[in-house]
Design an enzyme around this catalytic site. Structure first.
Site, PDB file in Angstrom:
ATOM      1  N   LYS A  44      59.476  -4.106  54.497  1.00  0.00           N
ATOM      2  CA  LYS A  44      60.503  -4.953  53.864  1.00  0.00           C
ATOM      3  C   LYS A  44      59.952  -5.878  52.780  1.00  0.00           C
ATOM      4  O   LYS A  44      60.562  -6.889  52.433  1.00  0.00           O
ATOM      5  CB  LYS A  44      61.306  -5.775  54.887  1.00  0.00           C
ATOM      6  CG  LYS A  44      61.825  -5.043  56.088  1.00  0.00           C
ATOM      7  CD  LYS A  44      62.355  -3.662  55.800  1.00  0.00           C
ATOM      8  CE  LYS A  44      63.637  -3.660  55.019  1.00  0.00           C
ATOM      9  NZ  LYS A  44      64.016  -2.256  54.667  1.00  0.00           N
ATOM     10  N   HIS A  99      52.219   1.390  56.033  1.00  0.00           N
ATOM     11  CA  HIS A  99      52.478   0.016  56.485  1.00  0.00           C
ATOM     12  C   HIS A  99      51.420  -0.405  57.505  1.00  0.00           C
ATOM     13  O   HIS A  99      51.565  -1.457  58.136  1.00  0.00           O
ATOM     14  CB  HIS A  99      53.833  -0.063  57.198  1.00  0.00           C
ATOM     15  CG  HIS A  99      55.040   0.079  56.327  1.00  0.00           C
ATOM     16  ND1 HIS A  99      55.193  -0.575  55.130  1.00  0.00           N
ATOM     17  CD2 HIS A  99      56.191   0.773  56.518  1.00  0.00           C
ATOM     18  CE1 HIS A  99      56.377  -0.273  54.626  1.00  0.00           C
ATOM     19  NE2 HIS A  99      56.997   0.543  55.434  1.00  0.00           N
ATOM     20  N   SER A 129      65.433  -9.482  55.638  1.00  0.00           N
ATOM     21  CA  SER A 129      65.596  -8.070  55.284  1.00  0.00           C
ATOM     22  C   SER A 129      65.355  -7.199  56.527  1.00  0.00           C
ATOM     23  O   SER A 129      66.121  -6.262  56.807  1.00  0.00           O
ATOM     24  CB  SER A 129      64.606  -7.720  54.161  1.00  0.00           C
ATOM     25  OG  SER A 129      64.752  -6.393  53.754  1.00  0.00           O
TER      26      SER A 129
END
Ligand code: A3P
Length: 287
Positions: A44, A99, A129
């Site tokens: 995000k 990530h 988010s």
């Protein structure tokens, strides 16, 4: 939070598309090559925007590629089963995404010249988010309220673990030549300059009119309309009614969500966890 997610080395991962065996293999055996370009972020933080920009830089602004191949196939997530499988047929020079926190990233990276672009974002906006994303996706426990999600976030009890540890650990690489740190806030403020900075980092010379095209096709408006980039191609069983990937695309949306007490609670933990880090590294501290 009930345990419907996968745990690996103390970090939560979605149950779908991940496995402990693969996470171990990626860390221990994935071979990073010197010519690779890797987008790394905490979820995000603007990952997909950055991927779109990198793809468009590589195609000199020609939108054919970004309009014909799903974003997750153009720059696969190496830690997912789908992305890892795709990597096997990727041609050099490769681009891919992750990530993963630093300690779970492929070990071979640390002795390579592969280029990593690491994008950070105000964790308050990352939280908001992530709250909307997790509420609408069927990949992890749904938070009942923002307060509940904030508690999980501050404990590092969310997918991919603690934002604080992710950012602190990855920023320890910031002096390396093959490591570029960007922020979502800078990207919003002066997209052109940051795109030029990425071009320079990647050794790509684009004409001003080609940069114009990169800016045009990676804009929020174009990405939102591009079904290859807006996640509308996700299988229906992963999302719920009202899922929108490109939600707002602004800086400071947290101010419309946090109560005064929540902002204070967040600040207290932020100050403790980020103590010793120069504020100039974090553009949101000036906003
Ligand atoms: P919001 O939910 O605040 O709108 P990631 O790609 O790391 O999952 O990050 C998703 C966030 O980046 C979302 O933030 C999304 O709207 C925003 N984003 C994606 N593409 C963007 C673009 N072209 N311009 C600005 N923001 C973008």
């Amino acid at each position: 939070m009930s345990d419907n997610t996968l745990w690996f080395e103390g970090i939560r991962f979605p149950m779908v598309g991940f496995s402990p065996e693969l996470l171990r293999e990626v860390r221990d055996k994935f071979l990073v090559k010197d010519e690779d370009t890797i987008t790394v972020t905490y979820p995000k933080s603007g990952t997909n925007w950055l991927i779109e920009i990198v793809c468009l830089i590589l195609s000199k602004g020609d939108p054919k590629w970004v309009q014909s191949v799903p974003i997750w196939d153009r720059s696969p997530w190496i830690e997912t089963q789908h992305g890892n499988e795709l990597m096997k047929s990727q041609k050099d020079p490769r681009i891919y995404t992750s990530h993963l926190p630093l300690h779970l990233f492929p070990k071979s990276f640390f002795s390579s010249k592969a280029k990593v672009i690491y994008c950070i974002r105000n964790p308050r906006d990352v939280l908001v988010s992530g709250y909307y994303f997790t509420s609408k996706m069927k990949i992890a426990e749904k938070p009942e309220t923002l307060q509940q999600y904030m508690k999980w976030f501050l404990q590092g009890n969310v997918i991919y673990g603690s934002w604080f540890e992710h950012v602190r650990d990855w920023l320890s690489m910031r002096e390396k030549e093959n490591f570029l740190v960007l922020s979502y806030e800078e990207l919003i403020k002066d997209t052109r300059s940051i795109v030029e900075k990425i071009c320079q980092f990647l050794g790509k010379k684009l004409k001003p009119e080609e940069i114009d095209l990169v800016l045009k096709y990676s804009s929020f408006k174009f990405m939102k309309e591009n079904e290859m980039s807006n996640y509308s191609l996700l299988p229906n069983d992963l999302t719920t009614e009202g899922f929108t990937f490109l939600r707002k695309g602004v800086v400071g949306d947290w101010k419309h969500h946090f109560t005064v007490a929540q902002a204070e609670e967040f600040d207290k933990i932020y100050q403790e966890k980020m103590a010793g880090y120069p504020p100039k590294l974090f553009p949101w501290e000036e906003c």
